[in-house]
Design an enzyme around this catalytic site. Structure first.
Site, PDB file in Angstrom:
ATOM      1  N   SER A  83      51.502  85.921  40.848  1.00  0.00           N
ATOM      2  CA  SER A  83      50.669  84.948  41.569  1.00  0.00           C
ATOM      3  C   SER A  83      50.719  83.578  40.889  1.00  0.00           C
ATOM      4  O   SER A  83      50.635  82.543  41.560  1.00  0.00           O
ATOM      5  CB  SER A  83      49.224  85.440  41.705  1.00  0.00           C
ATOM      6  OG  SER A  83      48.599  85.471  40.452  1.00  0.00           O
TER       7      SER A  83
ATOM      8  N   MET B 293      54.455  90.745  29.959  1.00  0.00           N
ATOM      9  CA  MET B 293      53.640  91.614  29.119  1.00  0.00           C
ATOM     10  C   MET B 293      54.401  92.237  27.940  1.00  0.00           C
ATOM     11  O   MET B 293      54.016  93.293  27.452  1.00  0.00           O
ATOM     12  CB  MET B 293      52.985  92.712  29.990  1.00  0.00           C
ATOM     13  CG  MET B 293      52.149  92.153  31.122  1.00  0.00           C
ATOM     14  SD  MET B 293      51.024  90.817  30.611  1.00  0.00           S
ATOM     15  CE  MET B 293      49.492  91.708  30.602  1.00  0.00           C
TER      16      MET B 293
ATOM     17  N   HIS C 253      46.859  82.930  29.229  1.00  0.00           N
ATOM     18  CA  HIS C 253      46.142  84.126  28.787  1.00  0.00           C
ATOM     19  C   HIS C 253      44.737  84.110  29.395  1.00  0.00           C
ATOM     20  O   HIS C 253      44.049  83.078  29.350  1.00  0.00           O
ATOM     21  CB  HIS C 253      46.061  84.137  27.253  1.00  0.00           C
ATOM     22  CG  HIS C 253      45.434  85.379  26.717  1.00  0.00           C
ATOM     23  ND1 HIS C 253      46.095  86.593  26.698  1.00  0.00           N
ATOM     24  CD2 HIS C 253      44.207  85.608  26.215  1.00  0.00           C
ATOM     25  CE1 HIS C 253      45.284  87.512  26.182  1.00  0.00           C
ATOM     26  NE2 HIS C 253      44.133  86.945  25.880  1.00  0.00           N
TER      27      HIS C 253
HETATM   28  C1  GAR Z   1      47.491  86.508  34.530  1.00  0.00           C
HETATM   29  O1  GAR Z   1      46.119  86.655  34.768  1.00  0.00           O
HETATM   30  C2  GAR Z   1      47.748  86.127  33.091  1.00  0.00           C
HETATM   31  O2  GAR Z   1      46.718  85.375  32.541  1.00  0.00           O
HETATM   32  C3  GAR Z   1      47.830  87.476  32.435  1.00  0.00           C
HETATM   33  O3  GAR Z   1      48.513  88.282  33.345  1.00  0.00           O
HETATM   34  C4  GAR Z   1      48.185  87.856  34.668  1.00  0.00           C
HETATM   35  C5  GAR Z   1      49.451  87.766  35.476  1.00  0.00           C
HETATM   36  O4  GAR Z   1      49.155  87.524  36.815  1.00  0.00           O
HETATM   37  N1  GAR Z   1      48.519  87.404  31.198  1.00  0.00           N
HETATM   38  C6  GAR Z   1      48.201  88.118  30.127  1.00  0.00           C
HETATM   39  O5  GAR Z   1      47.303  88.927  30.120  1.00  0.00           O
HETATM   40  C7  GAR Z   1      49.062  87.846  28.916  1.00  0.00           C
HETATM   41  N2  GAR Z   1      48.511  88.457  27.748  1.00  0.00           N
HETATM   42  P1  GAR Z   1      50.282  87.159  37.863  1.00  0.00           P
HETATM   43  O6  GAR Z   1      51.438  88.136  37.625  1.00  0.00           O
HETATM   44  O7  GAR Z   1      49.630  87.372  39.190  1.00  0.00           O
HETATM   45  O8  GAR Z   1      50.681  85.740  37.623  1.00  0.00           O
END
Ligand code: GAR
Length: 184
Positions: free
Chosen positions: A14, A80, A100
């Site tokens: 997203s 991740m 983050h």
């Molecule tokens: C996001 O909320 C980001 O902050 C988090 O993963 C999500 C990915 O969302 N990142 C972490 O937790 C990194 N440690 P997305 O795939 O919908 O962009």
């Protein structure tokens, strides 16, 4: 000077979507997860995608792509895996940024939203930071706080955090590319 970026992701994408919608030029998208929905978002936007499950292979190939595309910035958006210190140190300082879902240095690492709820934190938020060899330890670029309500769940909190992320991340990337922002 090149202002091209690439995005590394593992999941929904997203944030990638928000970056694309802002009109930022994404040269390619890389995932460690072949089933990441973010890859479909990239393909729909005609952005080349690559997947390598092995982190060392991924880093090796991304290093080559960075040179080939003359990248300015590598953007982690829900990637991740922890990049190796060799890879991070092979790139110029401030070349990699990450988003983050917490106000660092609070709630580093995985499950940051769960950590905030379990700790009965009164607030949490979003941090955008440069990536160094540690886990969420790089210099902070920008943060935005949100209040945690008594009845918040992981889902409700994540929904509000993502609204913030989708506004903040593309704006910060634009500012970095136009050199209006270094550290906060
Ligand atoms: C996001 O909320 C980001 O902050 C988090 O993963 C999500 C990915 O969302 N990142 C972490 O937790 C990194 N440690 P997305 O795939 O919908 O962009």
């Amino acid at each position: 000077m090149s202002n091209k970026i690439a995005v590394l992701l593992s999941g929904n994408g997203s944030n990638l979507n928000a970056i694309i919608n802002k009109g930022i030029n994404v040269s390619f998208v890389v995932s460690n997860n072949p089933n990441a929905a973010g890859l479909t978002i990239a393909k729909k936007a005609n952005i080349p995608t690559y997947t390598w499950k092995s982190l060392s292979r991924l880093e090796k190939e991304v290093s080559k792509l960075i040179i080939k595309h003359d990248l300015k910035l590598l953007v982690l958006a829900g990637f991740m895996r922890l990049l190796s210190k060799e890879f991070v140190n092979s790139l110029p300082p401030k070349f990699i940024i990450n988003i983050h879902p917490a106000i660092l240095p609070n709630f580093k690492g995985l499950n940051a939203i769960e950590q905030a709820l379990e700790n009965c934190a009164k607030y949490t938020g979003v941090t955008i930071h440069y990536v160094d060899e540690g886990i969420d330890t790089g210099s902070i670029i920008q943060q935005e706080k949100i209040t945690i309500y008594k009845n918040d769940t992981i889902k409700s909190l994540q929904k509000r955090l993502q609204v913030v992320e989708h506004d903040l991340y593309p704006n910060v990337i634009e500012k970095i590319l136009s050199k209006k922002l270094q550290y906060y």
